[in-house]
Design an enzyme around this catalytic site. Structure first.
Site, PDB file in Angstrom:
ATOM      1  N   GLY A  91       6.536 -22.369 -28.205  1.00 22.04           N
ATOM      2  CA  GLY A  91       5.733 -23.210 -28.653  1.00 22.04           C
ATOM      3  C   GLY A  91       4.496 -23.397 -27.735  1.00 22.04           C
ATOM      4  N   GLY A 134       0.386 -24.771 -28.447  1.00 21.48           N
ATOM      5  CA  GLY A 134       0.093 -26.331 -28.606  1.00 21.48           C
ATOM      6  C   GLY A 134      -0.648 -26.713 -27.386  1.00 21.48           C
ATOM      7  N   GLN A 135      -0.918 -28.229 -27.348  1.00 20.55           N
ATOM      8  CA  GLN A 135      -2.010 -28.766 -26.479  1.00 20.55           C
ATOM      9  C   GLN A 135      -1.249 -28.454 -24.794  1.00 20.55           C
ATOM     10  OE1 GLN A 135      -1.636 -32.784 -26.480  1.00 20.55           O
ATOM     11  NE2 GLN A 135      -3.653 -33.335 -25.541  1.00 20.55           N
ATOM     12  N   ASP A 188       4.941 -18.193 -29.768  1.00 17.28           N
ATOM     13  CA  ASP A 188       4.732 -19.294 -30.890  1.00 17.28           C
ATOM     14  C   ASP A 188       5.037 -18.915 -32.378  1.00 17.28           C
ATOM     15  OD1 ASP A 188       2.897 -22.090 -30.391  1.00 17.28           O
ATOM     16  OD2 ASP A 188       3.547 -21.449 -32.490  1.00 17.28           O
ATOM     17  N   ASP A 230      10.111 -17.896 -33.598  1.00 13.08           N
ATOM     18  CA  ASP A 230      10.261 -19.412 -34.145  1.00 13.08           C
ATOM     19  C   ASP A 230      11.524 -20.025 -33.520  1.00 13.08           C
ATOM     20  OD1 ASP A 230      11.013 -21.084 -35.793  1.00 13.08           O
ATOM     21  OD2 ASP A 230      11.157 -20.208 -37.670  1.00 13.08           O
ATOM     22  N   TYR A 241      10.948 -39.178 -33.986  1.00  9.97           N
ATOM     23  CA  TYR A 241      10.404 -38.324 -32.892  1.00  9.97           C
ATOM     24  C   TYR A 241      11.216 -39.059 -31.440  1.00  9.97           C
ATOM     25  CZ  TYR A 241       7.341 -36.824 -29.026  1.00  9.97           C
ATOM     26  OH  TYR A 241       6.694 -36.258 -28.185  1.00  9.97           O
ATOM     27  N   LYS A 243      13.980 -37.342 -29.032  1.00  5.79           N
ATOM     28  CA  LYS A 243      13.707 -37.019 -27.597  1.00  5.79           C
ATOM     29  C   LYS A 243      14.937 -37.916 -26.828  1.00  5.79           C
ATOM     30  CE  LYS A 243      10.215 -34.636 -27.491  1.00  5.79           C
ATOM     31  NZ  LYS A 243      10.374 -33.228 -27.206  1.00  5.79           N
TER      32      LYS A 243
HETATM   33  C1  AKB Z   1       2.627 -38.768 -29.699  1.00  5.47           C
HETATM   34  O1  AKB Z   1       1.839 -39.481 -29.659  1.00  5.47           O
HETATM   35  O2  AKB Z   1       3.663 -38.462 -30.404  1.00  5.47           O
HETATM   36  C2  AKB Z   1       2.947 -37.887 -28.173  1.00  5.47           C
HETATM   37  C3  AKB Z   1       3.740 -38.622 -27.298  1.00  5.47           C
HETATM   38  C4  AKB Z   1       3.429 -39.884 -26.461  1.00  5.47           C
HETATM   39  O3  AKB Z   1       4.760 -37.903 -27.193  1.00  5.47           O
HETATM   40  N1  AKB Z   1       1.686 -37.763 -27.608  1.00  5.47           N
END
Ligand code: AKB
Length: 316
Positions: free
Chosen positions: A8, A11-12, A34, A52, A142, A146
């Site tokens: 990955g 990304g940023q 990536d 992937d 998300y 996590k």
């Molecule tokens: C988001 O905004 O989803 C991320 C994070 C805080 O994990 N930058």
């Protein structure tokens, strides 16, 4: 002999991490991976492979054949994008993690870095100076992924001795590549609009305080955590980490000191509810005590460096 794979990497975080790891270990020992077939622009000059994170067989054979010793698994959907595609977000954020944890359990990988986020917290968490251990009832896809990932990291460490290390990143601010799909992205977008002389419409309310960090601090923290002696790593879920915290109005005021004509207005969208469920500031005393973490960048330095360096051509 260390041989590192960053999954990955486009990304940023990945684009900067690959560069820093290459400087440290030699570019011949760092491979960026990536999902795109073409090497992303920000990774030019590094070894690149199309991989992937969801292709378990390909990831396994690559890591085994290349004798990879360390994996940084960054492939994930962030908070805002994940809300729009919950099934895919859950798959991507969880399945890739199991592939890597299993390889470490089987002895193929020595060390793993896996990023968590302040999104593991929720509306019932204390918002100010959120402690390492507290109520965690995330309300986003998300955040749930996590939080589950953190539990699995700790489980694999306790049951199978896997050396997995993690940080709960706050919003990350950088200028080498654009963020994608997060709730904290406004704090990067704002610099591009300010530099272009445009009016900035913020998708969060002016007083929404969120924890943030300049990318240089975040990369240094990641490398310091990964290089810390094993006995100093006491938390195997994920470490709270703090850089600075601010509201949209505060960052706008700081930008106005450099660009007096800058103008901001507020038009909150669905991301407001996500931000409202997250902490405003973080207590990271355990990272400071265990492996000596200390941030460098506060809001004024961060704004100055961003305004000096953002390149509006990245937007095209
Ligand atoms: C988001 O905004 O989803 C991320 C994070 C805080 O994990 N930058």
């Amino acid at each position: 002999m260390r041989k590192v794979l960053v999954i990955g990497a486009g990304g940023q975080i990945g684009t900067e991490l690959v560069m820093r790891l290459g400087d440290k270990l030699g570019t011949e020992n760092v491979i960026a991976a990536d999902v795109k077939s073409e090497c992303p622009l920000g990774l030019k000059g590094s070894q690149y492979v199309e991989l992937d994170a969801l292709d378990r067989d390909k990831v396994r054979s690559f890591i085994i054949n290349e004798k990879i010793t360390e994996v940084y698994l960054l492939a994930a959907l962030l908070s805002a994008t994940a809300e729009k595609n919950p099934d895919f977000a859950w798959r991507l954020n969880m399945e890739g993690l199991f592939t890597i944890l299993d390889l470490a359990k089987e002895g193929y990988i020595k060390k793993i870095f896996w990023p968590s986020s302040i999104a593991v917290f929720g509306p019932t968490t204390p918002r100010k100076d959120t402690p390492q251990r507290t109520t965690m009832e995330p309300t986003t896809v998300y955040g749930i992924s996590k939080q589950a990932g953190e539990r699995w990291c700790e489980y694999y460490h306790q049951k199978h001795g896997v050396d997995v290390r993690s940080i709960r990143y706050p919003g990350l601010i950088s200028y080498t590549s654009l963020p994608g799909g997060g709730t904290t992205d406004y704090a990067v977008d704002i610099f591009y609009q300010a530099k272009l002389g445009n009016h900035f419409t913020c998708f969060l309310e002016k007083d929404t305080r969120l924890p943030m960090m300049f990318m240089e601090d975040a990369i240094r923290a990641t490398i310091e955590l990964m290089e810390a002696p094993i006995e100093q790593i006491k938390i195997r879920s994920s470490y709270n980490l703090s850089g600075c915290d601010f509201t949209p109005a505060e960052i706008a005021r700081e930008i106005e000191k450099h660009i007096p004509t800058f103008h901001i207005s507020y038009q909150p969208d669905f991301r407001q509810a996500i931000a409202d469920s997250w902490p405003g500031s973080i207590d990271d005393s355990e990272a400071r005590e265990d492996w000596g973490w200390k941030e460098i960048y506060k809001l004024p330095d961060l704004v100055k460096v961003m305004l000096e360096n953002v390149d509006v051509h990245l937007l095209t």
